[in-house]
Design a protein around this motif. Sequence first.
Motif, PDB file in Angstrom:
ATOM      1  N   TYR A 132      29.551  83.866  59.652  1.00 13.32           N
ATOM      2  CA  TYR A 132      29.748  84.955  60.319  1.00 13.32           C
ATOM      3  C   TYR A 132      29.137  84.758  61.558  1.00 13.32           C
ATOM      4  O   TYR A 132      28.044  84.280  61.911  1.00 13.32           O
ATOM      5  CB  TYR A 132      28.847  85.996  59.462  1.00 13.32           C
ATOM      6  N   LEU A 133      29.917  85.243  62.703  1.00 14.91           N
ATOM      7  CA  LEU A 133      29.655  85.095  64.029  1.00 14.91           C
ATOM      8  C   LEU A 133      29.543  86.637  64.755  1.00 14.91           C
ATOM      9  O   LEU A 133      30.442  87.475  64.327  1.00 14.91           O
ATOM     10  CB  LEU A 133      30.498  84.297  64.589  1.00 14.91           C
ATOM     11  N   LYS A 134      28.538  86.944  65.561  1.00 14.71           N
ATOM     12  CA  LYS A 134      28.432  88.086  66.157  1.00 14.71           C
ATOM     13  C   LYS A 134      29.438  88.197  67.451  1.00 14.71           C
ATOM     14  O   LYS A 134      29.863  87.273  67.847  1.00 14.71           O
ATOM     15  CB  LYS A 134      27.148  88.384  66.762  1.00 14.71           C
ATOM     16  N   PRO A 135      29.747  89.467  67.664  1.00 19.12           N
ATOM     17  CA  PRO A 135      30.659  89.513  68.910  1.00 19.12           C
ATOM     18  C   PRO A 135      29.891  89.041  70.082  1.00 19.12           C
ATOM     19  O   PRO A 135      28.953  89.002  70.341  1.00 19.12           O
ATOM     20  CB  PRO A 135      30.908  91.203  69.015  1.00 19.12           C
ATOM     21  N   LEU A 136      30.829  88.372  71.049  1.00 22.43           N
ATOM     22  CA  LEU A 136      30.209  87.617  72.353  1.00 22.43           C
ATOM     23  C   LEU A 136      30.779  88.118  73.612  1.00 22.43           C
ATOM     24  O   LEU A 136      32.422  87.818  73.643  1.00 22.43           O
ATOM     25  CB  LEU A 136      30.233  86.245  72.170  1.00 22.43           C
ATOM     26  N   GLN A 137      30.267  88.581  74.466  1.00 17.63           N
ATOM     27  CA  GLN A 137      31.029  88.780  75.770  1.00 17.63           C
ATOM     28  C   GLN A 137      31.184  87.460  76.572  1.00 17.63           C
ATOM     29  O   GLN A 137      30.223  86.992  76.655  1.00 17.63           O
ATOM     30  CB  GLN A 137      30.153  89.733  76.691  1.00 17.63           C
ATOM     31  N   VAL A 138      32.441  87.242  77.210  1.00 19.85           N
ATOM     32  CA  VAL A 138      32.578  86.074  77.729  1.00 19.85           C
ATOM     33  C   VAL A 138      33.363  86.208  79.040  1.00 19.85           C
ATOM     34  O   VAL A 138      33.987  87.325  79.250  1.00 19.85           O
ATOM     35  CB  VAL A 138      33.527  84.847  76.978  1.00 19.85           C
ATOM     36  N   TYR A 139      33.441  85.612  79.973  1.00 16.44           N
ATOM     37  CA  TYR A 139      34.042  85.525  81.432  1.00 16.44           C
ATOM     38  C   TYR A 139      35.281  84.232  81.258  1.00 16.44           C
ATOM     39  O   TYR A 139      35.024  83.174  80.807  1.00 16.44           O
ATOM     40  CB  TYR A 139      33.002  85.222  82.485  1.00 16.44           C
ATOM     41  N   TYR A 140      36.241  84.783  81.605  1.00 17.11           N
ATOM     42  CA  TYR A 140      37.496  83.732  81.515  1.00 17.11           C
ATOM     43  C   TYR A 140      38.472  83.603  82.469  1.00 17.11           C
ATOM     44  O   TYR A 140      38.489  84.453  83.473  1.00 17.11           O
ATOM     45  CB  TYR A 140      38.168  84.238  80.127  1.00 17.11           C
ATOM     46  N   GLN A 141      39.517  82.648  82.293  1.00 14.32           N
ATOM     47  CA  GLN A 141      40.677  82.602  83.182  1.00 14.32           C
ATOM     48  C   GLN A 141      41.688  82.085  82.212  1.00 14.32           C
ATOM     49  O   GLN A 141      41.604  81.534  81.236  1.00 14.32           O
ATOM     50  CB  GLN A 141      40.373  81.612  84.278  1.00 14.32           C
ATOM     51  N   SER A 142      42.839  82.203  82.492  1.00 15.88           N
ATOM     52  CA  SER A 142      43.972  82.106  81.516  1.00 15.88           C
ATOM     53  C   SER A 142      45.140  80.875  82.108  1.00 15.88           C
ATOM     54  O   SER A 142      45.205  80.996  83.439  1.00 15.88           O
ATOM     55  CB  SER A 142      44.675  83.297  81.023  1.00 15.88           C
ATOM     56  N   VAL A 143      45.886  80.520  81.225  1.00 19.34           N
ATOM     57  CA  VAL A 143      46.924  79.614  81.691  1.00 19.34           C
ATOM     58  C   VAL A 143      48.113  79.999  80.671  1.00 19.34           C
ATOM     59  O   VAL A 143      47.633  80.221  79.376  1.00 19.34           O
ATOM     60  CB  VAL A 143      46.553  78.302  81.854  1.00 19.34           C
ATOM     61  N   LYS A 144      49.258  80.052  81.057  1.00 17.21           N
ATOM     62  CA  LYS A 144      50.270  80.003  80.200  1.00 17.21           C
ATOM     63  C   LYS A 144      50.847  78.611  80.109  1.00 17.21           C
ATOM     64  O   LYS A 144      51.366  77.926  80.872  1.00 17.21           O
ATOM     65  CB  LYS A 144      51.675  80.895  80.774  1.00 17.21           C
TER      66      LYS A 144
END
Length: 274
Positions: A132-144
């Motif tokens: 079981y994992l708690k919700p986590l705020q993350v900072y991100y960048q994406s690629v298609k």
Amino acid sequence: MEDHLNCIYRVISFIEKNYDQPVSVKELEDISHYSYRNIQRIFKYSCGETIGAFQQRLKVENAYKRILYTHESLTSIAIEVGFANIASFSKAFKQHFGISPKAAKLSKEKLLCEEMIIPVTSDILLEPEIIYLKPLQVYYQSVKTYYNNEEIEVLWEKFMKNEFPEPGTEYYGVIADEPLIRTEINCRYDACASEPSALKKLPSKTILGGRYARFIHTGSYQTIDETYTKIYSRWILNSDLEFSHTPIIEKYERHAAHEDGEKEQLTYILVPLR
């Protein structure tokens, strides 16, 4: 350009959270900080589809995952993903995938996309750890990408230039589209860090939260397809567990030390459970 990119991230994140609900013009304008006409134009240019088409695609793709991974009725699935009735759901599903929801439910193995990146053959049955994992705020960048290792590596090289705090920062990859059912070549992959960048403000969102089946992949990321083959070809379709429609997440541990002093990469593959 950066303002446009952050705007797109905000809209994508909002639609992903609310894909099963009507989204108003005012909500889109408030989130994007653009007029409705401009955000539609920017979104279409950046993502290759309209906001409405994106939301409709999320509806049918999340329905597809529920058909594949749960025992829910088609009527329940249709309502859960935001369709008013089974007729409108069936029409949209068949237009998108070329198969009716009923036919898909009767033959789950045939749901596996012919163009998927991994072959569905393996003699090895992996046994995950259920956590079981708690919700986590993350900072991100994406690629298609089409789960292209080179493109993902380029993204990570760019992402790591943001100078995240060390030690203490955890790194994740979010596979935003289900590789078994994706109908288009371009999929989205998010590089994520648990701490904010020291150089610039990155978009943020919440990941994890809930039960996961945790698999371990050792070795370089170049061979991770082999581990996914074992998961998808043997474990997922034969497990008694029900799976969530939320994205698969990879957690990257820096290295795992061997007794001989050599080190190799260690990746946790987190498959969401209901």
